[in-house]
Enzyme design. Structure first.
Site, PDB file in Angstrom:
ATOM      1  N   ASP A  98       0.784  -1.238   0.000  1.00 55.65           N
ATOM      2  CA  ASP A  98       0.000   0.000   0.000  1.00 55.65           C
ATOM      3  C   ASP A  98       0.818   1.291   0.000  1.00 55.65           C
ATOM      4  O   ASP A  98       0.330   2.331   0.418  1.00 55.65           O
ATOM      5  CB  ASP A  98      -0.905  -0.008   1.240  1.00 55.65           C
ATOM      6  N   GLU A 120      -0.211  -9.073  -0.916  1.00 60.97           N
ATOM      7  CA  GLU A 120      -0.808  -8.472   0.302  1.00 60.97           C
ATOM      8  C   GLU A 120      -2.034  -7.632  -0.086  1.00 60.97           C
ATOM      9  O   GLU A 120      -2.155  -6.443   0.237  1.00 60.97           O
ATOM     10  CB  GLU A 120       0.199  -7.639   1.107  1.00 60.97           C
ATOM     11  N   GLU A 134      -2.204   5.097   2.757  1.00 60.02           N
ATOM     12  CA  GLU A 134      -2.163   3.672   2.393  1.00 60.02           C
ATOM     13  C   GLU A 134      -3.529   3.079   2.058  1.00 60.02           C
ATOM     14  O   GLU A 134      -3.631   2.228   1.171  1.00 60.02           O
ATOM     15  CB  GLU A 134      -1.507   2.868   3.526  1.00 60.02           C
ATOM     16  N   HIS A 210       5.874   5.450  13.132  1.00 62.30           N
ATOM     17  CA  HIS A 210       6.253   6.234  11.953  1.00 62.30           C
ATOM     18  C   HIS A 210       5.098   6.735  11.106  1.00 62.30           C
ATOM     19  O   HIS A 210       5.302   7.527  10.190  1.00 62.30           O
ATOM     20  CB  HIS A 210       7.168   5.402  11.044  1.00 62.30           C
ATOM     21  N   ARG A 212       2.223   8.419   8.965  1.00 60.32           N
ATOM     22  CA  ARG A 212       1.942   9.828   8.643  1.00 60.32           C
ATOM     23  C   ARG A 212       0.703  10.353   9.347  1.00 60.32           C
ATOM     24  O   ARG A 212       0.665  11.521   9.736  1.00 60.32           O
ATOM     25  CB  ARG A 212       1.747   9.990   7.129  1.00 60.32           C
ATOM     26  N   HIS A 243      12.665   5.501  13.125  1.00 57.30           N
ATOM     27  CA  HIS A 243      12.517   5.651  11.663  1.00 57.30           C
ATOM     28  C   HIS A 243      13.282   6.899  11.217  1.00 57.30           C
ATOM     29  O   HIS A 243      13.352   7.891  11.940  1.00 57.30           O
ATOM     30  CB  HIS A 243      11.028   5.774  11.363  1.00 57.30           C
TER      31      HIS A 243
HETATM   32  C1  UD1 Z   1       6.600   4.848   3.765  1.00 58.81           C
HETATM   33  C2  UD1 Z   1       5.209   4.424   3.269  1.00 58.81           C
HETATM   34  C3  UD1 Z   1       4.447   3.742   4.388  1.00 58.81           C
HETATM   35  C4  UD1 Z   1       5.252   2.631   5.033  1.00 58.81           C
HETATM   36  C5  UD1 Z   1       6.604   3.174   5.446  1.00 58.81           C
HETATM   37  C6  UD1 Z   1       7.439   2.049   5.989  1.00 58.81           C
HETATM   38  C7  UD1 Z   1       4.186   5.876   1.587  1.00 58.81           C
HETATM   39  C8  UD1 Z   1       3.390   7.079   1.341  1.00 58.81           C
HETATM   40  N1  UD1 Z   1       4.466   5.590   2.869  1.00 58.81           N
HETATM   41  O1  UD1 Z   1       6.389   5.864   4.743  1.00 58.81           O
HETATM   42  O2  UD1 Z   1       3.261   3.198   3.847  1.00 58.81           O
HETATM   43  O3  UD1 Z   1       4.556   2.184   6.164  1.00 58.81           O
HETATM   44  O4  UD1 Z   1       7.268   3.735   4.309  1.00 58.81           O
HETATM   45  O5  UD1 Z   1       8.543   2.508   6.682  1.00 58.81           O
HETATM   46  O6  UD1 Z   1       4.569   5.196   0.663  1.00 58.81           O
HETATM   47  N2  UD1 Z   1      14.146   8.284   5.012  1.00 58.81           N
HETATM   48  C9  UD1 Z   1      15.506   8.231   4.930  1.00 58.81           C
HETATM   49  N3  UD1 Z   1      16.102   7.033   4.606  1.00 58.81           N
HETATM   50  C10 UD1 Z   1      15.402   5.907   4.367  1.00 58.81           C
HETATM   51  C11 UD1 Z   1      13.986   5.959   4.468  1.00 58.81           C
HETATM   52  C12 UD1 Z   1      13.384   7.162   4.772  1.00 58.81           C
HETATM   53  O7  UD1 Z   1      16.194   9.217   5.157  1.00 58.81           O
HETATM   54  O8  UD1 Z   1      15.988   4.862   4.088  1.00 58.81           O
HETATM   55  C13 UD1 Z   1      13.495   9.576   5.357  1.00 58.81           C
HETATM   56  C14 UD1 Z   1      13.514  10.573   4.189  1.00 58.81           C
HETATM   57  O9  UD1 Z   1      13.669  11.864   4.691  1.00 58.81           O
HETATM   58  C15 UD1 Z   1      12.118  10.409   3.609  1.00 58.81           C
HETATM   59  C16 UD1 Z   1      11.311  10.217   4.881  1.00 58.81           C
HETATM   60  O10 UD1 Z   1      12.130   9.350   5.686  1.00 58.81           O
HETATM   61  O11 UD1 Z   1      11.705  11.523   2.852  1.00 58.81           O
HETATM   62  C17 UD1 Z   1       9.943   9.594   4.717  1.00 58.81           C
HETATM   63  O12 UD1 Z   1       9.977   8.512   3.813  1.00 58.81           O
HETATM   64  P1  UD1 Z   1       8.675   8.193   2.906  1.00 58.81           P
HETATM   65  O13 UD1 Z   1       8.956   6.989   2.067  1.00 58.81           O
HETATM   66  O14 UD1 Z   1       8.207   9.420   2.229  1.00 58.81           O
HETATM   67  O15 UD1 Z   1       7.535   7.860   3.969  1.00 58.81           O
HETATM   68  P2  UD1 Z   1       7.529   6.864   5.191  1.00 58.81           P
HETATM   69  O16 UD1 Z   1       6.967   7.604   6.348  1.00 58.81           O
HETATM   70  O17 UD1 Z   1       8.811   6.166   5.337  1.00 58.81           O
HETATM   71  N1  UDP Z   2      11.789  -3.278  10.732  1.00 63.17           N
HETATM   72  C1  UDP Z   2      13.162  -3.386  10.701  1.00 63.17           C
HETATM   73  N2  UDP Z   2      13.918  -2.493  11.421  1.00 63.17           N
HETATM   74  C2  UDP Z   2      13.362  -1.491  12.144  1.00 63.17           C
HETATM   75  C3  UDP Z   2      11.937  -1.377  12.148  1.00 63.17           C
HETATM   76  C4  UDP Z   2      11.186  -2.290  11.425  1.00 63.17           C
HETATM   77  O1  UDP Z   2      13.699  -4.305  10.086  1.00 63.17           O
HETATM   78  O2  UDP Z   2      14.103  -0.718  12.765  1.00 63.17           O
HETATM   79  C5  UDP Z   2      10.977  -4.254   9.967  1.00 63.17           C
HETATM   80  C6  UDP Z   2       9.887  -4.954  10.733  1.00 63.17           C
HETATM   81  O3  UDP Z   2      10.352  -6.107  11.379  1.00 63.17           O
HETATM   82  C7  UDP Z   2       8.877  -5.251   9.634  1.00 63.17           C
HETATM   83  C8  UDP Z   2       9.023  -4.075   8.710  1.00 63.17           C
HETATM   84  O4  UDP Z   2      10.307  -3.532   8.955  1.00 63.17           O
HETATM   85  O5  UDP Z   2       9.223  -6.419   8.915  1.00 63.17           O
HETATM   86  C9  UDP Z   2       7.949  -3.069   9.007  1.00 63.17           C
HETATM   87  O6  UDP Z   2       8.280  -1.862   8.438  1.00 63.17           O
HETATM   88  P1  UDP Z   2       7.623  -0.499   8.859  1.00 63.17           P
HETATM   89  O7  UDP Z   2       7.166  -0.544  10.272  1.00 63.17           O
HETATM   90  O8  UDP Z   2       8.572   0.552   8.467  1.00 63.17           O
HETATM   91  O9  UDP Z   2       6.380  -0.385   7.846  1.00 63.17           O
HETATM   92  P2  UDP Z   2       4.869  -0.910   7.873  1.00 63.17           P
HETATM   93  O10 UDP Z   2       4.870  -2.382   8.120  1.00 63.17           O
HETATM   94  O11 UDP Z   2       4.156  -0.142   8.928  1.00 63.17           O
HETATM   95  O12 UDP Z   2       4.378  -0.536   6.521  1.00 63.17           O
END
Ligand code: UD1
Ligand code: UDP
Length: 383
Positions: A98, A120, A134, A210, A212, A243
């Site tokens: 999602d 999924e 999502e 984490h 939004r 995160h």
């Molecule tokens: C995204 C997904 C969410 C999922 C989550 C898992 C969308 C809209 N959201 O949210 O569904 O649950 O990932 O974690 O697709 N960043 C880094 N390094 C990384 C990853 C993230 O610096 O490796 C920082 C960046 O500043 C980035 C911000 O985190 O812009 C947010 O990342 P983004 O993918 O926009 O949204 P998430 O909140 O991670």
């Molecule tokens: N996870 C990880 N390291 C972390 C936090 C989460 O490996 O520090 C793993 C967790 O075990 C799960 C997945 O990441 O498999 C979940 O990701 P996240 O919570 O970012 O996203 P969501 O499932 O809410 O979309």
């Protein structure tokens, strides 16, 4: 018959963890030509997963920038994937879950009239803005996809209620396949603070947050509740891999820096995470994936959200919806930390999300759909 050219597309940490065992399954099967494209919506958090599962994507759109908007993510993915599909025309594209990558991946494939499989599929809250974005991402992909791999029977019923009944398979969640490869009794953590924790004497509370829709007041409440729990429970050690989102980093550090029994650490790689979860006392989280993994490991979960699209473990009694208000989060955490009967009532291993063979069913479902197999895979049934 020719090999079926299947392209898996993913971009964030959870998609990578849940698609990795499927990529491996497709690579193993002679009927498939497997090809992998990452958008890198996440960068560091994606790359650690690729390293652990030894996946080398053929295409990497490398779109991540700090704090980019949803429109930016979606449009970069769309344009990048258009170019990828020009170079390789897959018979089938697989997207997961999602995220913005998922939605853009399905839309880009639809524009090129490429068959779409949604892994999924069928999770719903019924609330347009929760989780945001999502719920709409997965609903729209549900309209675009030709094949729908639902983790559970209740996910299948959600699709049926929306008029989707063709190409639907109940497979279990691939995260349970992944969990089977990561948890080990003799695991040593790279993060030293995790090796030093006394998992017998202390109650290790694993925290992640984490989402939004929790940005702003809900996240303020959650962090204040965590500070209260740490202050009033010296027997607890809160471990919180934060995160990388700048919004989350700022809020967590402002509320929790300097507390002796709170460990704010960098995101863990997936093996560290699963092994920490296996050793912890309980989990507080707004993550989707953790809600699926912790019940399989017998760990009680308090969900820091107002609703969940994963009701199965709530029904099984190992997960409770704590909401996003200070008082209720503290009350439920106190109960689990202070009342052994309440704790034991939730701390039993259940597996409503899978039996570890979801990837086999998905691969068989694809072969069945393409006429390469006579029978569909047997549906996953939770016991
Ligand atoms: C995204 C997904 C969410 C999922 C989550 C898992 C969308 C809209 N959201 O949210 O569904 O649950 O990932 O974690 O697709 N960043 C880094 N390094 C990384 C990853 C993230 O610096 O490796 C920082 C960046 O500043 C980035 C911000 O985190 O812009 C947010 O990342 P983004 O993918 O926009 O949204 P998430 O909140 O991670
Ligand atoms: N996870 C990880 N390291 C972390 C936090 C989460 O490996 O520090 C793993 C967790 O075990 C799960 C997945 O990441 O498999 C979940 O990701 P996240 O919570 O970012 O996203 P969501 O499932 O809410 O979309």
């Amino acid at each position: 018959m020719d090999k079926l050219k299947v392209m898996t597309i993913f971009g964030t940490r959870p998609e990578a963890i849940k698609m990795a065992p499927l990529v491996k399954e497709l690579e193993r099967r002679p009927e498939f030509e497997s090809c992998c494209c990452v958008t890198a919506q996440h960068r560091q958090m994606l790359d650690t997963v690729l390293d652990i599962f030894q996946i080398k994507p053929e295409f990497d759109l490398d779109i991540m920038e700090a704090s980019q908007s949803l429109s930016t993510i979606t449009s970069k993915c769309l344009l990048g994937l258009e170019e990828v599909f020009r170079q390789v025309r897959p018979d089938l594209v697989l997207v997961h879950g999602d995220t913005s990558t998922t939605f853009a991946g399905a839309l880009a494939a639809f524009y090129q009239k490429i068959t779409i499989g949604h892994v999924e599929a069928g999770l719903r809250t019924g609330e347009k803005y929760s989780p945001y974005p999502e719920e709409m991402n997965r609903s729209m992909v549900g309209r675009l996809a030709d094949l729908h791999f639902c983790p559970t029977e209740s996910n299948r019923r959600n699709l049926e209620a929306e008029g989707v009944s063709k190409g639907v398979f109940v497979t279990g969640n691939t995260v349970i396949d992944a969990l089977g490869t990561t948890v080990r009794k003799d695991f040593t953590f790279a993060e030293d603070v995790l090796n030093r924790l006394d998992y017998g004497e202390k109650k290790v509370v694993l925290v992640t947050c984490h989402r939004r829709e929790n940005y702003g007041q809900p996240m303020e409440d959650i962090m204040a509740a965590l500070a209260n729990i740490a202050r009033t429970h010296p027997e607890a050690e809160l471990v919180y891999p934060v995160h990388l989102s700048p919004v989350v980093q700022e809020c967590a550090h402002r509320h929790l820096d300097g507390m002796e029994n709170v460990h704010l650490i960098a995101p863990l790689d997936v093996e560290e995470m699963h092994n920490l979860m296996a050793r912890s006392y309980m989990v507080l989280t707004d993550s989707g994936g953790l809600q699926e993994e912790a019940p399989a490991l017998g760990k009680p979960v308090l969900v820091l959200r107002k609703e969940t699209e994963r009701p199965e473990a709530v029904e099984a009694g190992t997960v409770k919806l704590a909401g996003v208000e200070y008082g209720e989060i503290v009350r439920l955490a106190d109960e689990l930390l202070d009342d052994p009967a309440a704790y034991q009532g939730m701390a039993h291993a259940v597996n409503p999300y899978g039996d570890g063979t979801a990837c086999r069913r998905i691969a068989d479902g694809i072969l069945y759909h393409s006429g390469r197999r006579d029978t569909p895979p047997e549906p996953f049934k939770s016991r």
